[in-house]
Design an enzyme around this catalytic site. Structure first.
Site, PDB file in Angstrom:
ATOM      1  N   ALA A 105      37.590  41.635  35.644  1.00  0.00           N
ATOM      2  CA  ALA A 105      38.350  40.402  35.415  1.00  0.00           C
ATOM      3  C   ALA A 105      37.403  39.231  35.164  1.00  0.00           C
ATOM      4  O   ALA A 105      36.271  39.210  35.652  1.00  0.00           O
ATOM      5  CB  ALA A 105      39.242  40.109  36.619  1.00  0.00           C
ATOM      6  N   GLY A 150      37.748  45.947  37.384  1.00  0.00           N
ATOM      7  CA  GLY A 150      38.819  46.214  36.434  1.00  0.00           C
ATOM      8  C   GLY A 150      38.359  46.963  35.208  1.00  0.00           C
ATOM      9  O   GLY A 150      39.142  47.669  34.573  1.00  0.00           O
ATOM     10  N   GLU A 153      38.460  50.468  36.309  1.00  0.00           N
ATOM     11  CA  GLU A 153      39.880  50.818  36.423  1.00  0.00           C
ATOM     12  C   GLU A 153      40.492  51.072  35.048  1.00  0.00           C
ATOM     13  O   GLU A 153      41.336  51.960  34.887  1.00  0.00           O
ATOM     14  CB  GLU A 153      40.627  49.704  37.150  1.00  0.00           C
ATOM     15  CG  GLU A 153      40.278  49.644  38.643  1.00  0.00           C
ATOM     16  CD  GLU A 153      40.924  48.475  39.347  1.00  0.00           C
ATOM     17  OE1 GLU A 153      41.611  48.700  40.364  1.00  0.00           O
ATOM     18  OE2 GLU A 153      40.737  47.322  38.883  1.00  0.00           O
ATOM     19  N   GLU A 174      34.597  45.550  44.463  1.00  0.00           N
ATOM     20  CA  GLU A 174      35.517  44.533  44.974  1.00  0.00           C
ATOM     21  C   GLU A 174      35.338  44.233  46.459  1.00  0.00           C
ATOM     22  O   GLU A 174      35.515  43.071  46.880  1.00  0.00           O
ATOM     23  CB  GLU A 174      36.972  44.962  44.704  1.00  0.00           C
ATOM     24  CG  GLU A 174      37.408  44.799  43.260  1.00  0.00           C
ATOM     25  CD  GLU A 174      37.132  46.010  42.402  1.00  0.00           C
ATOM     26  OE1 GLU A 174      37.683  46.111  41.296  1.00  0.00           O
ATOM     27  OE2 GLU A 174      36.328  46.870  42.835  1.00  0.00           O
TER      28      GLU A 174
END
Length: 301
Positions: A105, A150, A153, A174
């Site tokens: 992100a 992300g 992911e 994270e």
């Protein structure tokens, strides 16, 4: 005072004016560059060199393809287009620039967002990754640079992952930022790696090299040092693309459903995916090609 002593003073305003003029030109050029950059899509669907293969290209190279609100919206639009395009047999997720994949992100943008905006962003991100995971055709992530948070992911939402030999940052960091993976990382990593490896990866926030990721089972292929992840992903895509399109979609559906079903239910679902293929033109073409000792020409029909 001599004339020679006065001349430098008289010429200074001219030099200053020239410097000012060059400065203005430079600023205007930067503004034009920024305007062009802002007009370019940050994610888009495009064909590649072989019919049947397409790519969704991430295009924020200066930010290592960090996921902004704009990139996420355009990624979702590209996924929607791919989902309903029968000509796409294999889809590659890649970066527009070498040395990148997706750095997660956009934390700079995140700091400017309200709590409500963050919640909507995360909901949209989860939805986009689920759409990617549920696409009917095989998908391949071409990891040519950092795949963090992300970004990993995103790659985990693909069917297959190919990493460049020189990639050194693949991970879910994270917990070191006071949160946990929030776009499917805890769930998809566990299903892929098993609980123990997923916990190790997430609890430690460990960075894996491409070779580490291959040994862990995070990626399926590591490219040769002389080539890129995209090159290796394209080679894999071309191999997959030789199979019948409808068979590929049926196979993906059956395999993806397997973890949710007991064996008897899974076998019944496999049969339900198998039987419609017997009536397709591609099945007849495959049998004719086998008899005639030639390569089949599949049409996805």
């Amino acid at each position: 005072m001599s004339m020679l002593a006065i001349l430098p003073l008289r010429t200074r305003p001219i030099r200053t004016a020239k410097r000012y003029s060059r400065s203005i030109v430079g600023i205007r050029q930067q503004q034009r560059n920024l305007s062009v950059a802002s007009a370019l899509p940050e994610a888009y669907l495009e064909p590649v060199s072989e019919r049947g293969i397409a790519a969704i290209t991430l295009n924020r190279p200066n930010a290592k393809n960090a996921i902004s609100v704009k990139l996420l919206k355009e990624l979702r639009d590209a996924l929607d287009k791919a989902a309903f395009d029968p000509s796409v047999n294999v889809l590659i997720i890649r970066s527009s620039e070498p040395g990148s994949f997706c750095a997660g992100a956009d934390l700079i943008e995140r700091r400017t967002m309200t709590k409500a905006e963050v919640n909507k962003f995360l909901a949209d991100l989860r939805s986009a990754f689920c759409l990617l995971e549920d696409l009917p055709m095989p998908t391949i992530a071409a990891i040519d640079g950092p795949a963090l948070g992300g970004g990993l992911e995103l790659a985990l939402s693909c069917d297959l992952r190919v990493a460049g030999a020189n990639v050194t940052k693949i991970g879910l960091p994270e917990t070191k930022l006071g949160i946990i993976p929030g776009a499917g990382g805890t769930q998809r990593a566990t299903r892929l790696l098993g609980a123990s490896k997923a916990k190790t990866l997430i609890f430690t926030g460990r960075m894996l090299t491409a070779q580490d990721a291959l040994e862990w089972g995070v990626v399926d292929v590591v490219s040769d040092p002389s080539s890129t992840a995209y090159d290796a992903a394209l080679t894999l895509a071309k191999e997959i693309n030789q199979s019948a399109p409808l068979a590929l979609r049926a196979a993906k559906m059956a395999i993806s459903k397997a973890p949710e079903l007991d064996l008897d239910s899974g076998l019944s679902f496999e049969r339900a995916c198998y039987e419609p293929l017997l009536l397709t033109s591609d099945r007849i073409e495959a049998l004719n090609a086998f008899r005639e000792k030639r390569k089949p020409m599949f049409k996805g029909e």
